[in-house]
Design an enzyme around this catalytic site. Structure first.
Site, PDB file in Angstrom:
ATOM      1  N   ASP A  50       0.877  -1.205  -0.010  1.00 28.12           N
ATOM      2  CA  ASP A  50       0.026   0.094   0.048  1.00 28.12           C
ATOM      3  C   ASP A  50       0.883   1.294   0.008  1.00 28.12           C
ATOM      4  O   ASP A  50       1.743   1.418   0.694  1.00 28.12           O
ATOM      5  CB  ASP A  50      -0.926   0.008   1.189  1.00 28.12           C
ATOM      6  CG  ASP A  50      -1.929   1.117   1.153  1.00 28.12           C
ATOM      7  OD1 ASP A  50      -1.494   2.336   1.772  1.00 28.12           O
ATOM      8  OD2 ASP A  50      -3.007   1.040   0.689  1.00 28.12           O
ATOM      9  N   ARG A  51       0.555   2.044  -1.046  1.00 30.54           N
ATOM     10  CA  ARG A  51       1.527   3.487  -1.090  1.00 30.54           C
ATOM     11  C   ARG A  51       1.288   4.524   0.210  1.00 30.54           C
ATOM     12  O   ARG A  51       2.331   4.745   0.603  1.00 30.54           O
ATOM     13  CB  ARG A  51       1.352   3.950  -2.490  1.00 30.54           C
ATOM     14  CG  ARG A  51       1.849   3.408  -3.732  1.00 30.54           C
ATOM     15  CD  ARG A  51       1.203   2.023  -4.254  1.00 30.54           C
ATOM     16  NE  ARG A  51      -0.005   1.750  -4.268  1.00 30.54           N
ATOM     17  CZ  ARG A  51      -0.853   0.812  -4.155  1.00 30.54           C
ATOM     18  NH1 ARG A  51      -0.504  -0.460  -3.799  1.00 30.54           N
ATOM     19  NH2 ARG A  51      -2.281   0.880  -4.264  1.00 30.54           N
ATOM     20  N   THR A  52       0.024   4.457   0.312  1.00 31.82           N
ATOM     21  CA  THR A  52      -0.106   5.491   1.732  1.00 31.82           C
ATOM     22  C   THR A  52       0.488   5.070   2.691  1.00 31.82           C
ATOM     23  O   THR A  52       1.335   5.888   3.532  1.00 31.82           O
ATOM     24  CB  THR A  52      -1.584   5.819   1.700  1.00 31.82           C
ATOM     25  OG1 THR A  52      -2.109   6.583   0.404  1.00 31.82           O
ATOM     26  CG2 THR A  52      -1.900   6.504   2.989  1.00 31.82           C
ATOM     27  N   ASN A  89      -1.722   8.107  -8.507  1.00 34.00           N
ATOM     28  CA  ASN A  89      -1.391   9.273  -8.104  1.00 34.00           C
ATOM     29  C   ASN A  89      -0.384   9.225  -6.943  1.00 34.00           C
ATOM     30  O   ASN A  89       0.803   9.651  -7.087  1.00 34.00           O
ATOM     31  CB  ASN A  89      -2.255  10.375  -7.875  1.00 34.00           C
ATOM     32  CG  ASN A  89      -3.234  10.382  -8.779  1.00 34.00           C
ATOM     33  OD1 ASN A  89      -2.923  11.496  -9.465  1.00 34.00           O
ATOM     34  ND2 ASN A  89      -4.361   9.630  -9.139  1.00 34.00           N
ATOM     35  N   THR A  90      -0.424   8.238  -5.846  1.00 37.41           N
ATOM     36  CA  THR A  90       0.201   8.290  -4.746  1.00 37.41           C
ATOM     37  C   THR A  90       1.960   7.795  -4.942  1.00 37.41           C
ATOM     38  O   THR A  90       2.732   8.296  -4.481  1.00 37.41           O
ATOM     39  CB  THR A  90      -0.240   7.405  -3.575  1.00 37.41           C
ATOM     40  OG1 THR A  90      -1.696   8.022  -3.518  1.00 37.41           O
ATOM     41  CG2 THR A  90       0.374   7.488  -2.168  1.00 37.41           C
ATOM     42  N   CYS A 198      -6.950  10.842  -7.383  1.00 30.13           N
ATOM     43  CA  CYS A 198      -6.693   9.566  -6.835  1.00 30.13           C
ATOM     44  C   CYS A 198      -7.627   8.654  -7.785  1.00 30.13           C
ATOM     45  O   CYS A 198      -8.525   8.949  -8.195  1.00 30.13           O
ATOM     46  CB  CYS A 198      -7.325   9.427  -5.507  1.00 30.13           C
ATOM     47  SG  CYS A 198      -7.814   7.666  -4.692  1.00 30.13           S
TER      48      CYS A 198
END
Length: 236
Positions: A50-52, A89-90, A198
């Site tokens: 998970d990027r976030t 995007n992240t 997003c």
């Protein structure tokens, strides 16, 4: 006959967003036959951390995300892709570092989106994105560098964005009522447009009718991918 590019898509973040992105490529390419469409190699790697969580976690967690993205990007490069698009995007938090280790161009989703907004003559821009994207400031920095004013959401509405994100990730359609709260705030705050920053919100847009007020970063990435592979855009 000119040499057309081969598009590499580093996807899986999430799988539905990758599917939506490829549909945008098909819809926006000026083509009258199979042979007039782009050659596209899609690597939908749903196992990317998970990027976030990675960006907002420890340095080791962020590095694990980066190394996974880099391995995937190099896989597409070795496979013969000439242009790379990442419909997330992240993950563009790592874009410049990735580009430094690649021999093919990576289309920078954030900068291309901001460039398009500036060309539209917009000035005050709302940002709808994940916690990771917002907290890294990648959109804010790009907007300010272009002379535009970024507007982020207050904490309670940022949580609403993430709840819509979670709904889309689960395969749901996303709440119109929740999105309406966000829309009201952006307009009251004086934004003359807002970025769907997003790809889950890009999926939301594909499921619901949203006005041109919302600038979809995925749409801009798709347009740039088509153009950079030597194809023309279909008017829609």
């Amino acid at each position: 006959m000119h040499q057309e590019g081969i598009l590499g898509v580093l996807g899986g973040m999430g799988p539905q967003a990758t599917n939506t992105f490829y549909q945008r490529i098909i819809d926006r390419t000026q083509a009258e036959s199979d042979q007039e469409h782009l050659r596209v190699l899609i690597w939908s790697d749903a196992k990317i951390p998970d990027r976030t969580a990675g960006i907002l976690g420890t340095p080791d967690q962020a590095e694990a995300v980066y190394q996974h993205l880099l391995a995937d990007a190099k896989l597409l490069e070795r496979a013969g892709c000439t242009v790379l698009a990442i419909p997330c995007n992240t993950s563009h938090y790592f874009a410049d570092r990735l580009q430094g280790e690649l021999h093919i161009p990576l289309i920078h989703m954030i900068r291309e989106t901001v460039s398009a907004i500036r060309a539209m003559g917009k000035t005050t821009v709302g940002i709808l994105a994940t916690d990771g994207t917002v907290r890294t400031g990648i959109y804010q920095q790009a907007l300010e560098a272009a002379g535009l004013t970024p507007v982020t959401l207050p904490a309670q509405l940022q949580r609403v964005v993430m709840s819509i994100y979670d709904e889309i990730k689960k395969g749901e359609t996303g709440s119109r009522e929740k999105f309406g709260e966000i829309d009201a705030y952006l307009r009251q705050a004086g934004c003359d447009c807002a970025i769907l920053g997003c790809t889950e919100l890009s999926v939301y847009r594909s499921l619901h009718s949203l006005p041109p007020y919302y600038i979809d970063a995925m749409e801009i990435l798709a347009e740039q991918a088509i153009l950079r592979c030597g194809k023309a855009l279909r008017n829609v």
